[in-house]
Design an enzyme around this catalytic site. Sequence first.
Site: not given
Ligand code: TZP
Length: 229
Positions: A44, A113, A142
């Site tokens: 990503r 998603s 995010k």
């Molecule tokens: N989609 C929903 S939350 C997220 C994504 C890409 C990020 C999750 O990151 P982390 O560091 O595992 O909380």
Amino acid sequence: MGKPPVNYGVYLVTDSTPAILGTGDLCAIVAAAVRGGVTCVQYRDKHSGHDVVVDTARRLHAITRPLGVPLLINDRVDVALEVGCEGVHIGQDDMEYQQARNLLGPDKIIGVSAGSIQEALKACEAGADYLGIGAVFATPTKKDTKTILGPSGLRSILSALASSGHAAVPTVCIGGVNGSNARAVLVDSSTPTKTLDGVAVVSAIVAAPDPAAAARHLLAEVLAAKVPG
Ligand code: TZP
Ligand code: MG
């Protein structure tokens, strides 16, 4: 040929931003993480240009492929086609599932998603190979997540999938999941008819001091959660 079998147990999503990656080398981190037990990798990268993304994806594929760990590309169907990796992951604001399927053909993995029951059912009806459900917890990785589901919100989505004939679609949860809460999230969100297949994490591995150890610990927690009782 057919789609490759996928173990979604410990699903690593990469992030190349300095806030998460620091001064680390992404390929070295992914190599350590798959040695530790990561079962699926999603590359990503929201910031790099096409050439950098293709080059990085090729280098990641050279790491994952010999170990039979699928590499999926976030958002960019063109990159997955160019690199010949195992598939893509698309969000709600990305290409429609059917368009991605038309471009990729029948043998590639397409994950979608979902942050609500409606999104999850729509993705399953379209034919998604798996769902990434989240965000389960708020996360600095995010910041634009629309809904924080918590384990009970996750459970509602899993129940809805099971009661509408989609119990067999694999699911992972994402957002604030780490080695300390993974087992509880998997157990607490389970329903008698549907459990998550694994956890998707970014910072718990990418920002860990020892990514291999972090992956090993997550794998042990996921396996422990799957043992009844
Ligand atoms: N989609 C929903 S939350 C997220 C994504 C890409 C990020 C999750 O990151 P982390 O560091 O595992 O909380
Ligand atoms: Mg996306």
